[in-house]
Design a protein around this motif. Structure first.
Motif, short mmCIF file in Angstrom:
data_model
loop_
_atom_site.label_atom_id
_atom_site.label_comp_id
_atom_site.label_asym_id
_atom_site.label_seq_id
_atom_site.Cartn_x
_atom_site.Cartn_y
_atom_site.Cartn_z
N LEU A 1 54.26 6.40 70.85
CA LEU A 1 54.23 5.35 71.86
C LEU A 1 54.28 4.00 71.17
O LEU A 1 53.61 3.79 70.16
N SER A 2 55.05 3.09 71.71
CA SER A 2 55.08 1.71 71.26
C SER A 2 55.34 0.86 72.49
O SER A 2 56.37 1.03 73.16
N MET A 3 54.40 -0.02 72.81
CA MET A 3 54.56 -0.83 74.01
C MET A 3 53.76 -2.12 73.92
O MET A 3 52.74 -2.17 73.26
N GLY A 4 54.26 -3.14 74.59
CA GLY A 4 53.52 -4.37 74.74
C GLY A 4 52.62 -4.26 75.96
O GLY A 4 52.86 -3.44 76.85
N ARG B 1 50.27 -5.62 71.32
CA ARG B 1 51.23 -4.53 71.11
C ARG B 1 50.43 -3.31 70.71
O ARG B 1 49.51 -3.38 69.87
N LEU B 2 50.76 -2.16 71.28
CA LEU B 2 50.08 -0.91 71.00
C LEU B 2 51.09 0.08 70.44
O LEU B 2 52.20 0.19 70.97
N ARG B 3 50.69 0.77 69.39
CA ARG B 3 51.49 1.87 68.83
C ARG B 3 50.59 3.07 68.65
O ARG B 3 49.44 2.93 68.28
N MET B 4 51.14 4.26 68.91
CA MET B 4 50.42 5.51 68.67
C MET B 4 51.32 6.43 67.87
O MET B 4 52.53 6.47 68.09
#
Length: 189
Positions: free
Chosen positions: A7-10, A60-63
């Motif tokens: 996952l990568s999202m603002g 910003r989030l990354r998993m």
């Protein structure tokens, strides 16, 4: 080493719920369940909410999955976290202006790392996956498609509040947390 991007999202204040649903769907798909899932979601929620409230209003989030763990990184462009807040290992008093989110992240995830300064903060949370977790596979359906399908997300804030209340009653001990890294004292296996 990043092995499987998930996952990568603002996000911003208007997308908090959508962000929680996305994280929940990906974490569940990687084998987290029950208390482990709820703890991870509550820890990530604290990181995201802190970014919105104290880190410039967005982030910003990354998993990703690596080496038997699920990792989540929350990045913001705020002024940074004061050393005094990061160095505090005990639950801040109710009258204190902040620090409870950091305290919670340290207790609800297996490990948390903070990198902070005047250009922003990066919080990296890690949760070991169970031995019987499904093998690493590409992410499936987008959890944002039907956010109402995930009842676990609705308990994230309540879980965090209950954790603080339990700590205030002495159920949790403040033995975790190092200078910039913390390990969960709850003893998740």
């Amino acid at each position: 080493m990043e092995t499987l991007p998930l996952l990568s999202m603002g996000f911003d204040g208007a997308r908090l719920q959508a962000t929680r649903h996305a994280v929940s769907g990906r974490a569940r798909g990687q084998g987290l369940a029950g208390e482990r899932l709820e703890d991870f979601l509550a820890a990530v929620n604290e990181g995201v909410v802190n970014a919105v409230q104290h880190g410039g209003g967005r982030g910003r989030l990354r998993m990703w999955r690596a080496d038997g763990a699920l990792l989540c990184e929350v990045r913001d462009t705020g002024p940074g976290i004061p050393d005094l807040v990061l160095d505090t290992e005990s639950l801040p008093p109710c009258a204190a202006p902040g620090g409870r989110g950091i305290w919670l992240m340290r207790r609800l995830s297996d490990e948390v790392r903070f990198s902070t300064g005047p250009g922003g903060t990066v919080v990296r949370l890690s949760m070991r996956l169970p031995a019987d977790a499904p093998p690493a596979a590409e992410p499936g359906a987008d959890p944002l498609a039907d956010p109402s399908a995930d009842p676990v997300v609705e308990t994230v804030v309540e879980t965090a509040v209950e954790t603080v209340a339990a700590a205030s009653d002495g159920e949790l001990r403040a033995g975790a947390g190092h200078e910039r890294t913390g390990r969960n004292p709850r003893g998740h296996a």
